[in-house]
Design a protein around this motif. Structure first.
Motif, PDB file in Angstrom:
ATOM      1  N   CYS A 188      -2.426   1.925  12.860  1.00  0.00           N
ATOM      2  CA  CYS A 188      -1.370   1.358  11.795  1.00  0.00           C
ATOM      3  C   CYS A 188      -1.208   2.116  10.583  1.00  0.00           C
ATOM      4  O   CYS A 188      -0.161   2.365  10.033  1.00  0.00           O
ATOM      5  CB  CYS A 188      -1.570  -0.114  11.533  1.00  0.00           C
ATOM      6  SG  CYS A 188      -0.607  -0.861  10.258  1.00  0.00           S
ATOM      7  N   VAL A 189      -2.313   2.214   9.904  1.00  0.00           N
ATOM      8  CA  VAL A 189      -2.523   2.949   8.650  1.00  0.00           C
ATOM      9  C   VAL A 189      -1.928   4.397   8.707  1.00  0.00           C
ATOM     10  O   VAL A 189      -1.242   4.721   7.807  1.00  0.00           O
ATOM     11  CB  VAL A 189      -3.916   2.841   7.991  1.00  0.00           C
ATOM     12  CG1 VAL A 189      -4.301   3.803   6.986  1.00  0.00           C
ATOM     13  CG2 VAL A 189      -4.395   1.584   7.677  1.00  0.00           C
ATOM     14  N   CYS A 217      -4.316  -8.338   7.816  1.00  0.00           N
ATOM     15  CA  CYS A 217      -5.087  -7.675   8.978  1.00  0.00           C
ATOM     16  C   CYS A 217      -6.243  -8.899   9.593  1.00  0.00           C
ATOM     17  O   CYS A 217      -7.069  -8.335  10.068  1.00  0.00           O
ATOM     18  CB  CYS A 217      -5.768  -6.468   8.514  1.00  0.00           C
ATOM     19  SG  CYS A 217      -4.619  -5.131   8.127  1.00  0.00           S
ATOM     20  N   ARG A 272       0.731  -1.199  -0.067  1.00  0.00           N
ATOM     21  CA  ARG A 272      -0.106  -0.184  -0.131  1.00  0.00           C
ATOM     22  C   ARG A 272       0.860   1.273   0.032  1.00  0.00           C
ATOM     23  O   ARG A 272       0.461   2.318  -0.530  1.00  0.00           O
ATOM     24  CB  ARG A 272      -0.871   0.110   1.244  1.00  0.00           C
ATOM     25  CG  ARG A 272      -1.889  -1.171   1.015  1.00  0.00           C
ATOM     26  CD  ARG A 272      -3.015  -1.039   2.057  1.00  0.00           C
ATOM     27  NE  ARG A 272      -2.308  -1.668   3.472  1.00  0.00           N
ATOM     28  CZ  ARG A 272      -2.882  -1.492   4.539  1.00  0.00           C
ATOM     29  NH1 ARG A 272      -4.260  -1.309   4.828  1.00  0.00           N
ATOM     30  NH2 ARG A 272      -2.219  -2.061   5.782  1.00  0.00           N
ATOM     31  N   LYS A 284      -6.451  -1.213  15.939  1.00  0.00           N
ATOM     32  CA  LYS A 284      -5.127  -1.349  15.494  1.00  0.00           C
ATOM     33  C   LYS A 284      -5.003  -0.980  14.024  1.00  0.00           C
ATOM     34  O   LYS A 284      -3.838  -0.358  13.531  1.00  0.00           O
ATOM     35  CB  LYS A 284      -5.071  -3.056  15.586  1.00  0.00           C
ATOM     36  CG  LYS A 284      -3.789  -3.529  14.768  1.00  0.00           C
ATOM     37  CD  LYS A 284      -2.661  -3.793  15.696  1.00  0.00           C
ATOM     38  CE  LYS A 284      -1.334  -4.288  14.854  1.00  0.00           C
ATOM     39  NZ  LYS A 284      -1.510  -5.560  14.327  1.00  0.00           N
ATOM     40  N   ASP A 298      -6.621  -8.828  12.868  1.00  0.00           N
ATOM     41  CA  ASP A 298      -6.509  -7.362  13.775  1.00  0.00           C
ATOM     42  C   ASP A 298      -7.832  -6.913  13.806  1.00  0.00           C
ATOM     43  O   ASP A 298      -8.907  -7.406  13.539  1.00  0.00           O
ATOM     44  CB  ASP A 298      -5.678  -6.575  12.961  1.00  0.00           C
ATOM     45  CG  ASP A 298      -4.108  -6.998  12.874  1.00  0.00           C
ATOM     46  OD1 ASP A 298      -3.467  -7.452  13.877  1.00  0.00           O
ATOM     47  OD2 ASP A 298      -3.617  -6.955  11.616  1.00  0.00           O
TER      48      ASP A 298
HETATM   49 FE1  FES Z   1      -4.506  -3.512   9.809  1.00  0.00          FE
HETATM   50 FE2  FES Z   1      -2.022  -2.443   9.397  1.00  0.00          FE
HETATM   51  S1  FES Z   1      -2.787  -3.971  11.199  1.00  0.00           S
HETATM   52  S2  FES Z   1      -3.959  -2.077   8.426  1.00  0.00           S
END
Ligand code: FES
Ligand code: 5AD
Length: 346
Positions: free
Chosen positions: A320-321, A309, A277, A316, A312
């Motif tokens: 993270c993003v 993910c 990404r 999170k 996740d």
């Molecule tokens: Fe889900 Fe990075 S842990 S976007």
């Protein structure tokens, strides 16, 4: 020759099919990615829009050969959130600062127009944009969702090669998919489309046609995803070699042809490349769609294997993003990010 094509694409945003194919087949596409990054910066800036993705049902009446949740895959554990659970998930997403909620599912007939309109109206009370990604419907249904408050609709054409489309999506008609996209446009939705890249039998000509199709519509958003074979589908034996690079080139050329649209850095790209990404955000993309589906349902929305993910949770992924976006000198744009907002002096 490459320099000349890139210069013209960057300044006029028009290319012929043969020129697009030249760019898609470049052995070294660094200059293409740099051009797409410049155009992205000039037209949509350094802000990145976040869209909260809610995968609310994996029931699907269709049987697309590439898709892990196709009706014919009897190994899938099917789930469907209740309307209340969907609204609760949206409320949670809004509490994390998201300004757009994307409701995605298989083509699940349980959700008729009445149920969907109720859900849309409830979520609109939260003052966010609502995007639907729920497949092919009648014009009347699209009109009803729009009246209920839906702002955007995502429907990938997948491929503009009609023969290939109808082979890979048995029982579906390519003409109907195009009809859907034009209906959505006429009804005033912001329309998102996109393609799968690396499908068996897909040609460079058809990929170039995909981009010209998006330009003709024109789309307000388009997501390009590499095809990743799912082991429980008829395409299990296919390979992923080169799909990431080709999808990235498609995305970059798309930025040159449609300089001001919203382009997501897709989750499937990160499945094939650990920094997929971020690489995409530096080659034309300006949108990320973090997953906000409850962790317990994530493993079952397996369109393709290795989806990121899956273990996740929404908190999170949100953190993270943003951290990843900041790590490349970009920032999360706190607005709703309607296509054209930047023209109004944002
Ligand atoms: Fe889900 Fe990075 S842990 S976007
Ligand atoms: N690999 C990558 N993307 C896929 N999709 C469906 N199956 C796969 C796969 N095997 C994509 C389709 C669809 C989107 C929701 O997921 O392009 O439009």
């Amino acid at each position: 020759m490459t320099d000349d094509i890139l210069h013209r694409a960057e300044t006029t945003h028009t290319l012929r099919s043969a020129e697009i194919i030249h760019l898609l087949t470049l052995p070294d596409a660094v200059a293409l990615f740099a051009a797409a990054d410049r155009v992205r910066k000039k037209f949509v800036g350094d802000g990145v829009y976040l869209r909260a993705l809610i995968e609310f049902s994996n029931y699907c009446k269709n049987n697309c050969l590439y898709c892990g949740i196709r009706a014919g895959n009897s190994h899938v554990h099917r789930y469907r959130l209740t309307p209340e659970e969907i609204v609760r998930t949206a409320r949670q997403a809004v509490s994390y600062g998201y300004k757009t909620v994307v409701l995605q599912s298989g083509e699940d007939v349980w959700f008729d127009a009445d149920k969907l309109c109720h859900i849309i109206r409830e979520i609109k009370k939260l003052d966010v944009a609502v995007t639907l990604s729920i497949g092919e419907k009648t014009r009347e249904e699209y009109a009803a969702y729009r009246t209920a408050g839906a702002d955007r609709y995502l429907l990938r054409i997948e491929t503009t090669d009609k023969m290939l489309y109808e082979k890979l999506d048995p029982g579906m008609r390519w003409d109907n998919r195009v009809r859907c996209l034009y209906d959505l446009k006429e009804l005033g939705y912001e329309v998102g489309s996109g393609s799968l890249v690396g499908l068996p039998g897909q040609t460079m000509e058809s990929l170039a046609n995909d981009l010209l199709f998006f330009q003709k519509l024109p789309v307000d958003m388009a997501g390009i995803g590499p095809f990743i074979p799912h082991p429980q589908t008829p395409l299990a034996q296919e390979k992923t070699d080169g799909h990431f690079e080709l999808a990235l080139k498609m995305m970059a050329v798309m930025r040159l042809l449609l300089p001001d649209i919203n382009i997501p850095a897709t989750t499937a790209m990160e499945t094939l490349h650990p920094q997929g990404r971020l690489v995409a955000l530096q080659a034309g993309a300006n949108v990320v769609m973090p997953n906000t589906t409850d962790t317990e349902f994530r493993p079952f929305y397996e369109l393709y294997p290795g989806k990121i993910c899956v273990g996740d949770n929404a908190a999170k992924c949100r953190g993270c993003v943003e951290q990843k976006i900041n790590s490349i000198g970009r920032h999360v744009d706190p607005g709703k990010g309607f296509h054209g907002d930047y023209l109004k002096g944002k």
